[in-house]
Design a protein around this motif. Structure first.
Motif, PDB file in Angstrom:
ATOM      1  N   LYS A   1       0.837  -1.212   0.000  1.00 46.03           N
ATOM      2  CA  LYS A   1       0.000   0.000   0.000  1.00 46.03           C
ATOM      3  C   LYS A   1       0.864   1.251   0.000  1.00 46.03           C
ATOM      4  N   ILE A   2       1.919   1.241   0.805  1.00 41.97           N
ATOM      5  CA  ILE A   2       2.813   2.396   0.869  1.00 41.97           C
ATOM      6  C   ILE A   2       3.512   2.585  -0.473  1.00 41.97           C
ATOM      7  N   ALA A   3       3.957   1.495  -1.091  1.00 44.19           N
ATOM      8  CA  ALA A   3       4.639   1.587  -2.393  1.00 44.19           C
ATOM      9  C   ALA A   3       3.693   2.131  -3.459  1.00 44.19           C
ATOM     10  N   ARG A   4       2.419   1.730  -3.443  1.00 41.93           N
ATOM     11  CA  ARG A   4       1.455   2.255  -4.410  1.00 41.93           C
ATOM     12  C   ARG A   4       1.206   3.743  -4.195  1.00 41.93           C
ATOM     13  N   ALA A   5       1.194   4.169  -2.934  1.00 44.93           N
ATOM     14  CA  ALA A   5       0.862   5.560  -2.636  1.00 44.93           C
ATOM     15  C   ALA A   5       2.025   6.513  -2.891  1.00 44.93           C
ATOM     16  N   VAL A   6       3.248   6.123  -2.542  1.00 44.26           N
ATOM     17  CA  VAL A   6       4.367   7.066  -2.629  1.00 44.26           C
ATOM     18  C   VAL A   6       5.510   6.604  -3.525  1.00 44.26           C
ATOM     19  N   GLY A   7       5.479   5.377  -3.990  1.00 42.83           N
ATOM     20  CA  GLY A   7       6.538   4.901  -4.877  1.00 42.83           C
ATOM     21  C   GLY A   7       7.380   3.813  -4.225  1.00 42.83           C
ATOM     22  N   ASP A   8       8.011   3.015  -5.066  1.00 39.38           N
ATOM     23  CA  ASP A   8       8.854   1.919  -4.592  1.00 39.38           C
ATOM     24  C   ASP A   8      10.140   2.456  -3.984  1.00 39.38           C
ATOM     25  N   GLY A   9      10.626   1.744  -2.987  1.00 37.92           N
ATOM     26  CA  GLY A   9      11.916   2.063  -2.407  1.00 37.92           C
ATOM     27  C   GLY A   9      11.907   3.123  -1.329  1.00 37.92           C
ATOM     28  N   VAL A  10      10.786   3.794  -1.112  1.00 40.07           N
ATOM     29  CA  VAL A  10      10.738   4.809  -0.057  1.00 40.07           C
ATOM     30  C   VAL A  10      10.744   4.120   1.304  1.00 40.07           C
ATOM     31  N   VAL A  11       9.893   3.117   1.467  1.00 45.82           N
ATOM     32  CA  VAL A  11       9.857   2.318   2.688  1.00 45.82           C
ATOM     33  C   VAL A  11      10.181   0.882   2.296  1.00 45.82           C
ATOM     34  N   THR A  12      11.259   0.343   2.861  1.00 47.15           N
ATOM     35  CA  THR A  12      11.669  -1.023   2.529  1.00 47.15           C
ATOM     36  C   THR A  12      11.377  -2.002   3.649  1.00 47.15           C
ATOM     37  N   LYS A  13      11.219  -1.509   4.874  1.00 50.62           N
ATOM     38  CA  LYS A  13      11.018  -2.389   6.017  1.00 50.62           C
ATOM     39  C   LYS A  13      10.170  -1.681   7.059  1.00 50.62           C
ATOM     40  N   LEU A  14       9.351  -2.456   7.755  1.00 53.06           N
ATOM     41  CA  LEU A  14       8.546  -1.922   8.849  1.00 53.06           C
ATOM     42  C   LEU A  14       9.070  -2.461  10.174  1.00 53.06           C
ATOM     43  N   GLU A  15       9.213  -1.579  11.142  1.00 56.77           N
ATOM     44  CA  GLU A  15       9.541  -1.959  12.514  1.00 56.77           C
ATOM     45  C   GLU A  15       8.293  -1.654  13.335  1.00 56.77           C
ATOM     46  N   ILE A  16       7.556  -2.700  13.700  1.00 58.15           N
ATOM     47  CA  ILE A  16       6.287  -2.509  14.399  1.00 58.15           C
ATOM     48  C   ILE A  16       6.505  -2.799  15.875  1.00 58.15           C
ATOM     49  N   ARG A  17       6.119  -1.847  16.701  1.00 60.13           N
ATOM     50  CA  ARG A  17       6.259  -1.988  18.147  1.00 60.13           C
ATOM     51  C   ARG A  17       4.895  -1.846  18.795  1.00 60.13           C
ATOM     52  N   GLY A  18       4.750  -2.515  19.916  1.00 61.53           N
ATOM     53  CA  GLY A  18       3.546  -2.352  20.716  1.00 61.53           C
ATOM     54  C   GLY A  18       3.691  -1.114  21.583  1.00 61.53           C
ATOM     55  N   PRO A  19       2.732  -0.885  22.421  1.00 63.32           N
ATOM     56  CA  PRO A  19       2.833   0.283  23.297  1.00 63.32           C
ATOM     57  C   PRO A  19       3.973   0.089  24.295  1.00 63.32           C
ATOM     58  N   SER A  20       4.557   1.174  24.717  1.00 60.93           N
ATOM     59  CA  SER A  20       5.643   1.060  25.686  1.00 60.93           C
ATOM     60  C   SER A  20       5.046   0.809  27.061  1.00 60.93           C
ATOM     61  N   ALA A  21       5.673  -0.099  27.811  1.00 59.43           N
ATOM     62  CA  ALA A  21       5.184  -0.455  29.143  1.00 59.43           C
ATOM     63  C   ALA A  21       5.504   0.660  30.125  1.00 59.43           C
ATOM     64  N   PRO A  22       4.717   0.768  31.175  1.00 60.86           N
ATOM     65  CA  PRO A  22       5.022   1.810  32.166  1.00 60.86           C
ATOM     66  C   PRO A  22       6.317   1.483  32.894  1.00 60.86           C
ATOM     67  N   SER A  23       7.004   2.507  33.254  1.00 60.03           N
ATOM     68  CA  SER A  23       8.263   2.329  33.948  1.00 60.03           C
ATOM     69  C   SER A  23       8.055   2.516  35.444  1.00 60.03           C
ATOM     70  N   TRP A  24       8.564   1.562  36.202  1.00 55.65           N
ATOM     71  CA  TRP A  24       8.466   1.673  37.649  1.00 55.65           C
ATOM     72  C   TRP A  24       9.707   2.347  38.208  1.00 55.65           C
ATOM     73  N   ARG A  25      10.585   2.700  37.356  1.00 59.12           N
ATOM     74  CA  ARG A  25      11.856   3.270  37.769  1.00 59.12           C
ATOM     75  C   ARG A  25      11.711   4.795  37.783  1.00 59.12           C
ATOM     76  N   HIS A  26      11.557   5.368  38.933  1.00 58.65           N
ATOM     77  CA  HIS A  26      11.374   6.807  39.044  1.00 58.65           C
ATOM     78  C   HIS A  26      12.562   7.402  39.770  1.00 58.65           C
ATOM     79  N   GLY A  27      13.118   8.442  39.249  1.00 60.28           N
ATOM     80  CA  GLY A  27      14.196   9.156  39.909  1.00 60.28           C
ATOM     81  C   GLY A  27      15.559   8.552  39.632  1.00 60.28           C
TER      82      GLY A  27
END
Length: 186
Positions: free
Chosen positions: A146-172
């Motif tokens: 879909k990205i290649a059709r919309a903006v052209g080949d070679g602009v995006v070659t790989k996706l790095e998909i991450r979930g939401p970041s977990a809360p940090s209990w480390r304060h200070g």
């Protein structure tokens, strides 16, 4: 015109000093006389018949019914041609991926995931939940197409998909290493 005893060029019937137009006319006549005395051509300005014949025939001033480069152009077409001439196509395509994410991948995916950065052809995407991150990893090939059709080949070659970041209990700056708050839950 006759000169009076002081030589200021007043004629016999004038009541006052010469006006601006009279002075300009006299200066022009004197300049023409000096130029003629030096053998220069006088009266061959842009409006003279000799100059009109020397000029190239002018193009018509209207573009007519056919398309012409002088016609008003859409702003998008002008911006695209400017980007092409300056070599900005890749940067514009990268900006389109990030700026028009919902149009590029569709509303359903855009509601649950957002691009965070794009560098060296790797698009970093953050999903709203781990379930959506897993789902997006499964359809990664379709998203890339879909990205290649919309903006052209070679602009995006790989996706790095991450979930939401977990809360940090480390304060200070000072903390105790170990399991953190989980060790007191029972």
């Amino acid at each position: 015109m006759t000169a009076d005893s002081e030589g200021n060029g007043l004629s016999a019937g004038d009541d006052g000093p010469p006006r601006g137009a009279d002075l300009a006319r006299r200066a022009l006549e004197e300049a023409r006389a000096r130029a003629a005395a030096q053998g220069k051509s006088v009266g061959k300005g842009m409006a003279s018949p000799q100059r009109r014949q020397q000029r190239k025939p002018s193009r018509r001033r209207w573009s007519g019914p056919a398309a012409d480069p002088r016609d008003p152009q859409p702003l998008g077409a002008l911006a695209a041609s400017l980007a092409r001439r300056r070599g900005w196509n890749r940067h514009v395509a990268e900006g389109r991926v990030l700026g028009c994410w919902d149009e590029v991948v569709g509303a359903e995916i855009a509601d649950h995931a957002a691009p965070t950065s794009l560098s060296d052809g790797i698009l970093h995407v953050t999903a709203e939940s781990t379930a959506w991150a897993t789902q997006l990893r499964m359809v990664q090939a379709q998203i890339l197409s879909k990205i290649a059709r919309a903006v052209g080949d070679g602009v995006v070659t790989k996706l790095e998909i991450r979930g939401p970041s977990a809360p940090s209990w480390r304060h200070g700056a000072r903390h105790v290493s170990g399991r953190g708050p989980r060790d007191t839950y029972g």
